[in-house]
Design an enzyme around this catalytic site. Sequence first.
Site, PDB file in Angstrom:
ATOM      1  N   LEU A  10       0.862  -1.127   0.116  1.00 32.23           N
ATOM      2  CA  LEU A  10       0.101  -0.074  -0.001  1.00 32.23           C
ATOM      3  C   LEU A  10       0.977   1.271   0.082  1.00 32.23           C
ATOM      4  O   LEU A  10       0.913   2.114  -1.041  1.00 32.23           O
ATOM      5  CB  LEU A  10      -0.833  -0.124   1.397  1.00 32.23           C
ATOM      6  CG  LEU A  10      -1.660   1.323   1.165  1.00 32.23           C
ATOM      7  CD1 LEU A  10      -2.961   1.402   0.252  1.00 32.23           C
ATOM      8  CD2 LEU A  10      -2.241   1.388   2.753  1.00 32.23           C
ATOM      9  N   ASP A  11       1.516   1.504   1.052  1.00 33.92           N
ATOM     10  CA  ASP A  11       2.491   2.801   1.068  1.00 33.92           C
ATOM     11  C   ASP A  11       3.358   2.592   0.404  1.00 33.92           C
ATOM     12  O   ASP A  11       4.445   2.012   0.254  1.00 33.92           O
ATOM     13  CB  ASP A  11       3.061   2.863   2.634  1.00 33.92           C
ATOM     14  CG  ASP A  11       1.920   2.841   3.805  1.00 33.92           C
ATOM     15  OD1 ASP A  11       0.782   3.663   3.713  1.00 33.92           O
ATOM     16  OD2 ASP A  11       2.015   1.942   4.878  1.00 33.92           O
ATOM     17  N   THR A  17       1.703   7.685   0.972  1.00 36.83           N
ATOM     18  CA  THR A  17       1.976   8.020   2.517  1.00 36.83           C
ATOM     19  C   THR A  17       3.191   7.802   2.986  1.00 36.83           C
ATOM     20  O   THR A  17       3.509   7.840   4.214  1.00 36.83           O
ATOM     21  CB  THR A  17       0.749   6.843   2.983  1.00 36.83           C
ATOM     22  OG1 THR A  17       1.004   5.561   2.194  1.00 36.83           O
ATOM     23  CG2 THR A  17      -0.520   7.155   3.106  1.00 36.83           C
ATOM     24  N   SER A 114      -0.071  -5.447   3.332  1.00 31.38           N
ATOM     25  CA  SER A 114       0.699  -4.341   3.876  1.00 31.38           C
ATOM     26  C   SER A 114       1.217  -4.542   5.298  1.00 31.38           C
ATOM     27  O   SER A 114       0.571  -5.165   6.046  1.00 31.38           O
ATOM     28  CB  SER A 114      -0.240  -2.939   3.654  1.00 31.38           C
ATOM     29  OG  SER A 114       0.244  -1.933   4.651  1.00 31.38           O
ATOM     30  N   GLU A 169       5.902  -3.803  -4.812  1.00 33.74           N
ATOM     31  CA  GLU A 169       6.637  -3.089  -3.582  1.00 33.74           C
ATOM     32  C   GLU A 169       7.563  -2.227  -3.767  1.00 33.74           C
ATOM     33  O   GLU A 169       8.319  -2.227  -4.940  1.00 33.74           O
ATOM     34  CB  GLU A 169       7.410  -4.379  -3.088  1.00 33.74           C
ATOM     35  CG  GLU A 169       6.850  -4.959  -1.760  1.00 33.74           C
ATOM     36  CD  GLU A 169       6.724  -4.265  -0.585  1.00 33.74           C
ATOM     37  OE1 GLU A 169       7.189  -3.179  -0.539  1.00 33.74           O
ATOM     38  OE2 GLU A 169       6.109  -4.545   0.254  1.00 33.74           O
TER      39      GLU A 169
HETATM   40  C1  BG6 Z   1       4.225   0.376   6.008  1.00 28.81           C
HETATM   41  C2  BG6 Z   1       5.197   1.277   5.660  1.00 28.81           C
HETATM   42  O1  BG6 Z   1       3.552  -0.050   4.754  1.00 28.81           O
HETATM   43  O2  BG6 Z   1       3.568   0.336   7.270  1.00 28.81           O
HETATM   44  C3  BG6 Z   1       6.182   1.307   6.997  1.00 28.81           C
HETATM   45  O3  BG6 Z   1       6.244   1.169   4.635  1.00 28.81           O
HETATM   46  C4  BG6 Z   1       5.187   1.480   8.345  1.00 28.81           C
HETATM   47  O4  BG6 Z   1       6.929   2.664   6.989  1.00 28.81           O
HETATM   48  C5  BG6 Z   1       4.346   0.341   8.291  1.00 28.81           C
HETATM   49  O5  BG6 Z   1       6.177   1.520   9.185  1.00 28.81           O
HETATM   50  C6  BG6 Z   1       3.496   0.268   9.587  1.00 28.81           C
HETATM   51  O6  BG6 Z   1       2.653   1.368   9.496  1.00 28.81           O
HETATM   52  P1  BG6 Z   1       1.499   1.792  10.573  1.00 28.81           P
HETATM   53  O7  BG6 Z   1       0.524   2.374   9.714  1.00 28.81           O
HETATM   54  O8  BG6 Z   1       0.849   0.300  11.025  1.00 28.81           O
HETATM   55  O9  BG6 Z   1       2.317   2.448  11.373  1.00 28.81           O
HETATM   56 MG    MG Z   2       5.536   0.382   1.021  1.00 27.87          MG
END
Ligand code: BG6
Ligand code: MG
Length: 220
Positions: A10-11, A17, A114, A169
């Site tokens: 996702l991120d 994000t 994710s 990814e």
């Molecule tokens: C991942 C990100 O998708 O999610 C990381 O790439 C992040 O940077 C991790 O730490 C956890 O995310 P969250 O929203 O649970 O703090």
């Molecule tokens: Mg990512």
Amino acid sequence: MDKKGFIFDLDGVIVDTAKYHYLAWKNLADELGISFTEEDNERFKGVSRKRCLEILLDMGGVTVSQEQFDAWLLEKNEDYLQYIRKMDASEILPDVPKILDYLQAQKVPMALGSASKNAKPILEKVGLSGYFHAVVDGHETTRAKPDPQVFLLAAERLEVEPKACVVFEDALAGIAAARAAGMYSVGIGDPGVLTDAHRVFRNFTEIQLEFIEGLLQGRA
Ligand code: BG6
Ligand code: MG
């Protein structure tokens, strides 16, 4: 031909994000007097919230009580939530919907894989939930990327063999996880960083539908 499954991080892959995670960690790092750059942030991509804080504290040579650790975890997330509260479909990365629409039209099962515990609300906010047959997030995994657990669970939910799955990814840890799962990995980002991916594109606008078609036909 094996039935294919497509799994998306996702991120930093579907939505931008990664920059908000960075800003929230940077705010905490500043508060703790720990130097934290965008380069340092590469190590945080794909990594669970808890693990990120461990790395940050290690960087600063800081040891803390469990209570303080949990308080900082909460502080980082609350800060992050301030950024994502305002998110809408405009923050979907360019040409992501084009690829998702194409796969949906071909009836290819798709999953989200994710590390984030905020994945489901973010998908809802940007209006993409409907594309995914399965969403595996940070609430369901016990082992963080580079462990393959998140992707193996996604493949199971899609009822697709791991070797017939393609993973998108942006994180080093995520590419390693895809490889460990025996899946084909497509890196989204800097080819100089994501050297272990099978293929790397800087972003989705560089991906031609012929490439996706090739993956579906096992020509990758
Ligand atoms: C991942 C990100 O998708 O999610 C990381 O790439 C992040 O940077 C991790 O730490 C956890 O995310 P969250 O929203 O649970 O703090
Ligand atoms: Mg990512």
